[in-house]
Motif scaffolding. Structure first.
Motif, mmCIF file in Angstrom:
data_model
loop_
_atom_site.group_PDB
_atom_site.id
_atom_site.type_symbol
_atom_site.label_atom_id
_atom_site.label_comp_id
_atom_site.label_asym_id
_atom_site.label_seq_id
_atom_site.Cartn_x
_atom_site.Cartn_y
_atom_site.Cartn_z
ATOM 1 N N THR A 158 -5.385 -20.637 16.370
ATOM 2 C CA THR A 158 -5.243 -19.263 16.874
ATOM 3 C C THR A 158 -6.069 -19.056 18.142
ATOM 4 O O THR A 158 -6.314 -17.922 18.538
ATOM 5 N N LYS A 159 -6.516 -20.154 18.750
ATOM 6 C CA LYS A 159 -7.342 -20.106 19.976
ATOM 7 C C LYS A 159 -8.557 -19.190 19.801
ATOM 8 O O LYS A 159 -8.906 -18.401 20.685
ATOM 9 N N GLY A 160 -9.180 -19.278 18.616
ATOM 10 C CA GLY A 160 -10.421 -18.535 18.370
ATOM 11 C C GLY A 160 -10.251 -17.107 17.921
ATOM 12 O O GLY A 160 -11.238 -16.408 17.677
ATOM 13 N N SER A 161 -9.013 -16.645 17.731
ATOM 14 C CA SER A 161 -8.830 -15.225 17.376
ATOM 15 C C SER A 161 -8.953 -14.971 15.871
ATOM 16 O O SER A 161 -9.170 -13.838 15.445
ATOM 17 N N THR A 184 -5.630 -17.074 -0.953
ATOM 18 C CA THR A 184 -5.130 -18.433 -0.695
ATOM 19 C C THR A 184 -3.725 -18.393 -0.100
ATOM 20 O O THR A 184 -3.406 -19.145 0.824
ATOM 21 N N SER A 185 -2.876 -17.531 -0.645
ATOM 22 C CA SER A 185 -1.525 -17.319 -0.119
ATOM 23 C C SER A 185 -1.567 -16.007 0.641
ATOM 24 O O SER A 185 -1.618 -14.932 0.052
ATOM 25 N N PHE A 186 -1.563 -16.086 1.984
ATOM 26 C CA PHE A 186 -1.930 -14.926 2.795
ATOM 27 C C PHE A 186 -1.473 -15.156 4.227
ATOM 28 O O PHE A 186 -1.476 -16.294 4.704
ATOM 29 N N ASN A 187 -1.099 -14.105 4.928
ATOM 30 C CA ASN A 187 -0.737 -14.242 6.339
ATOM 31 C C ASN A 187 -2.019 -14.254 7.178
ATOM 32 O O ASN A 187 -2.598 -13.207 7.463
ATOM 33 N N PHE A 188 -2.445 -15.450 7.559
ATOM 34 C CA PHE A 188 -3.686 -15.605 8.317
ATOM 35 C C PHE A 188 -3.490 -15.343 9.813
ATOM 36 O O PHE A 188 -4.434 -15.425 10.578
ATOM 37 N N GLY A 189 -2.262 -15.059 10.229
ATOM 38 C CA GLY A 189 -1.974 -14.909 11.656
ATOM 39 C C GLY A 189 -1.026 -16.019 12.085
ATOM 40 O O GLY A 189 -0.549 -16.788 11.256
ATOM 41 N N SER A 190 -0.772 -16.122 13.373
ATOM 42 C CA SER A 190 0.165 -17.131 13.872
ATOM 43 C C SER A 190 -0.503 -18.074 14.856
ATOM 44 O O SER A 190 -1.498 -17.714 15.495
ATOM 45 N N THR A 191 0.060 -19.264 14.975
ATOM 46 C CA THR A 191 -0.462 -20.240 15.929
ATOM 47 C C THR A 191 -0.221 -19.727 17.348
ATOM 48 O O THR A 191 0.751 -19.014 17.607
ATOM 49 N N ASP A 192 -1.107 -20.082 18.266
ATOM 50 C CA ASP A 192 -0.903 -19.738 19.667
ATOM 51 C C ASP A 192 0.387 -20.402 20.147
ATOM 52 O O ASP A 192 0.629 -21.580 19.861
ATOM 53 N N SER A 193 1.215 -19.666 20.855
ATOM 54 C CA SER A 193 2.546 -20.171 21.218
ATOM 55 C C SER A 193 2.504 -21.399 22.123
ATOM 56 O O SER A 193 3.468 -22.157 22.182
ATOM 57 N N GLU A 194 1.367 -21.619 22.811
ATOM 58 C CA GLU A 194 1.269 -22.792 23.696
ATOM 59 C C GLU A 194 1.243 -24.104 22.911
ATOM 60 O O GLU A 194 1.609 -25.152 23.427
ATOM 61 N N ILE A 195 0.805 -24.059 21.648
ATOM 62 C CA ILE A 195 0.602 -25.297 20.876
ATOM 63 C C ILE A 195 1.937 -25.933 20.491
ATOM 64 O O ILE A 195 2.149 -27.129 20.689
ATOM 65 N N PHE A 196 2.848 -25.137 19.921
ATOM 66 C CA PHE A 196 4.136 -25.675 19.465
ATOM 67 C C PHE A 196 5.337 -25.133 20.248
ATOM 68 O O PHE A 196 6.483 -25.404 19.887
ATOM 69 N N GLY A 197 5.078 -24.328 21.281
ATOM 70 C CA GLY A 197 6.184 -23.743 22.035
ATOM 71 C C GLY A 197 6.602 -22.388 21.510
ATOM 72 O O GLY A 197 7.153 -21.568 22.235
ATOM 73 N N VAL A 198 6.360 -22.157 20.220
ATOM 74 C CA VAL A 198 6.595 -20.847 19.594
ATOM 75 C C VAL A 198 5.428 -20.566 18.653
ATOM 76 O O VAL A 198 4.691 -21.481 18.283
#
Length: 516
Positions: free
Chosen positions: A200-203, A246-260
Motif C-alpha cells: 500500500t506504499k506505506g498507507s 483476519t478476514s478483512f478489507n485491509f485496503g488495496s495494493t498501489d496500482s503501480e505494482i500490478f497495473g491495477v
C-alpha cells in the motif's frame, strides 16, 4: 479470450478468482483459486536464508519482496488471467519472523530476523534464571489458585525461548543503536505487516489477530499487546501495529505494482491458515501439518486452554464477532530431517521413502532422534542415530527417520488428549510429509484415529484464499467452504498400538540419551 483476459463487449469479466500467497520458511508460493477452489495457476520461489553469524538467521527484505511480487505475477499469468479478475488477495506468512523500520521513510533498520534465529539465547537464559521471573511465577500461581481463572495460568509458568519474537525484539532495542535512537519513529512488523505496508506504499499499517498472538507479545485473553511484558523487556508500546480481523478489507495494493489495484482481503499466520483451509471450524477439529516442522492444532472454540508443557494457546482467527481459539503443540525437524537424509544420499527421490521403509519388517532397533533445530525444552538436544549394527542398511536408517515422525506425533496427540478436555474429531493432515503413506498409516495406527489427507496439501495458501474469498464475497459462509473440501485419501487404524510398543519404548530411551 484476448491476451489472457476474458472479454465481454470490450470489458473485463467480473472478478471471480482469489489469490492465496504463502510466505513460508523455505518457499514463497502463490495459487490462483476459482469459485470451486480449484487451482487455476500457481508459482513457487525458494526462500534463501542468510546466516551472517553462527546461530543468526535472517531474510533480505528486498529479496523477499521481489519473490512475493514475482510469484503473484507468474501465478496469474499461468492461469491465463488479468489482475482485474482477482477479487481479493489473501496472505499467509511464517510466524514470529519480524523486522523494524522507520515510520516516515519506510527504510528497514535491519534484515528480517527469522523465528529460527538464536541471537537472543544469552538474554533468554539470563531471564529464565532471574529472580524477577521467579517472583512473577509465584504471584500468578497465587492469582490462578485464588481465582481459578486460566488467564493467570500462562504467566505462572512463563519461560522465554529463542523462538519467541519478544526476546529478539528486546535484543534489537538493546543492540541496534539506530532503533533505540529512533524508537519514537519505529515500526515493528511481522512478515504480513511489512508486506501490507509495502503493497500500500506505506498507507496501511496493521496486522491480524492470528499473527499478533503468535509473537508471544500479544495477550490472547485480553486481545491486546501486553504492556507488562513490553515494559519488562524495555519495548515501547508505540512500535506495535493496530490489530484487525483476519478476514478483512485491509485496503488495496498501489496500482503501480500490478497495473491495477488489487483488494487485500486477509492476513493470517501460516498454521492458523492451514487450519482454516482444512475447514477445522468446530471445537474438537484437529489439524496436523507436517512440513519443515510439525504442528498439531485443535480448535477450542471460545475457550483458551493454557498448558504447562508442550501446548500453548493462540488465536486461530477473528471474523467479525467470532473469535476462535486454538491450542498448538509443535515439533521441529520433520521435513528438514527427511531433506537432510536426501542431501546425504540415503535416497534419491522422497517418493521412494515409504516403499523403502515397508521393504523391511522393522528398523532392527535403529532409532533416529531429531534435533537439528534448537528445542525450546532443551537447547542441547543432540540429533542422532542409535542402535547401528553391521547389518544396518539405508532402508533401516530411512525407516528410523520416518518412525521418529510418527512417534513424535503420538507423543503430542497424547498430550492434547490429556490436557484439552474436548472430544477430538477426525484428524486432517497437510504439508509435504503428509504425502508419505508410511508416516500417515503409522500415525493413524498409533493414535487409533482416522486421518484425512486433502487432494491439495498446500493448505496455508488455500486458507488465506478462503478468508479472502469470504471478505470479498466470492463465498458466502463457512458452510459453502466445507462443500469445496476435496479428500484424496483416508488412513484408518490397521494395527494395534501394542505391536509398536517395543519400538516406541526403544525410541523413547534413545531420546532420553540425547538430552542435555
Amino acid at each position: 479470450v484476448s491476451g489472457g483476459q476474458e472479454e465481454l463487449g470490450g470489458a473485463a469479466a467480473p472478478a471471480r478468482y482469489v489469490l492465496g500467497v504463502d510466505v513460508g520458511s523455505t518457499a514463497v508460493k502463490c495459487h490462483v483459486y476459482d469459485r470451486v477452489a480449484a487451482v487455476r495457476g500457481s508459482s513457487c520461489r525458494k526462500v534463501e536464508s542468510l546466516y551472517p553469524r553462527p546461530g543468526w538467521v535472517e531474510l533480505d527484505p528486498e529479496v523477499l519482496w521481489s519473490q512475493f511480487i514475482g510469484v503473484i505475477k507468474e501465478a496469474v499469468q499461468a492461469a491465463g488471467l488479468h489482475m482485474r479478475q482477482v477479487a481479493g488477495l489473501g496472505i499467509s506468512t511464517q510466524r514470529a519472523t519480524f523486522i523494524t523500520w522507520h515510520k516516515k521513510t519506510g527504510k528497514p533498520f535491519h534484515n528480517f530476523i527469522s523465528w529460527q534465529d538464536l541471537r537472543s539465547a544469552e538474554l533468554v537464559n539470563s531471564w529464565n534464571r532471574s529472580l524477577l521471573l521467579k517472583v512473577i511465577h509465584v504471584i500468578f500461581t497465587m492469582l490462578h489458585f485464588l481465582t481459578g481463572n486460566d488467564r493467570y495460568l500462562a504467566p505462572s509458568f512463563l519461560t522465554f525461548s529463542t523462538h519467541q519474537t519478544s526476546m529478539k525484539l528486546s535484543w534489537v532495542f538493546k543492540n541496534i543503536p539506530e532503533v533505540t535512537a529512533k524508537k519514537n519513529n519505529c515500526c515493528f512488523g511481522t512478515v504480513d505487516t511489512w508486506l501490507l505496508y509495502r503493497l500500500t506504499k506505506g498507507s496501511v499499517y496493521a496486522t491480524d489477530y492470528s499473527n499478533a498472538s503468535s509473537t508471544g507479545i500479544f495477550e490472547p485473553f485480553t486481545k491486546c499487546w501486553n504492556p507488562t511484558l513490553s515494559n519488562l523487556l524495555s519495548i515501547p508500546m508505540s512500535v506495535y501495529p493496530p490489530v484487525k480481523d483476519t478476514s478483512f478489507n485491509f485496503g488495496s495494493t498501489d496500482s503501480e505494482i500490478f497495473g491495477v489495484s488489487v483488494p487485500i482481503m486477509s492476513l493470517v499466520a501460516d498454521q492458523q491458515s492451514a487450519m482454516f483451509g482444512e475447514c477445522c471450524f468446530h471445537p474438537g477439529d484437529v489439524k496436523l501439518t507436517m512440513g519443515t516442522g510439525g504442528f498439531w492444532n485443535i480448535n477450542t472454540g471460545g475457550n483458551l486452554y493454557a498448558s504447562k508443557r508442550d501446548l500453548y494457546p493462540l488465536i486461530g482467527w477473528k471474523i467479525g464477532d467470532e473469535v476462535v481459539y486454538i491450542t498448538e503443540g509443535c515439533m521441529s525437524d520433520i521435513g528438514n530431517a527427511i531433506k537432510w537424509a536426501q542431501d546425504i544420499n540415503l535416497f534419491t527421490n522422497v517418493d521412494e521413502t515409504a516403499e523403502m521403509a515397508r521393504s523391511i519388517a522393522d528398523s532392527q532397533g535403529v532409532c533416529f532422534v531429531p534435533g537439528f533445530q534448537v528445542s525450546a525444552n532443551d537447547p542441547c538436544l543432540c540429533a542422532s542415530f542409535m542402535g547401528l549394527k553391521p547389518t544396518t542398511s539405508r532402508n533401516h536408517l530411512v525407516r528410523a527417520i520416518l518412525e521418529s515422525v510418527a512417534f513424535r506425533n503420538k507423543q503430542l496427540y497424547d498430550t492434547i488428549v490429556k490436557k484439552v478436555h474436548i472430544p477430538l474429531q477426525t484428524v486432517r493432515a497437510d504439508g509435504g510429509v503428509s504425502n508419505n503413506s508410511f508416516v500417515m498409516q503409522m500415525t493413524s495406527d498409533l493414535i487409533n484415529k482416522k486421518i484425512e489427507k486433502p487432494a491439495n496439501t498446500d493448505m496455508s495458501s488455500l486458507g488465506a484464499a478462503f478468508l479472502a474469498g469470504l471478505a470479498s464475497g466470492l463465498w458466502t459462509d463457512k458452510e459453502q467452504l466445507k462443500k469445496l473440501r476435496r479428500i484424496e485419501a483416508v488412513f484408518e487404524p490397521q494395527k494395534d498400538l501394542e505391536e509398536y510398543r517395543p519400538a516406541m519404548d526403544t525410541w523413547m530411551q534413545a531420546v532420553k540419551r540425547s538430552l542435555h
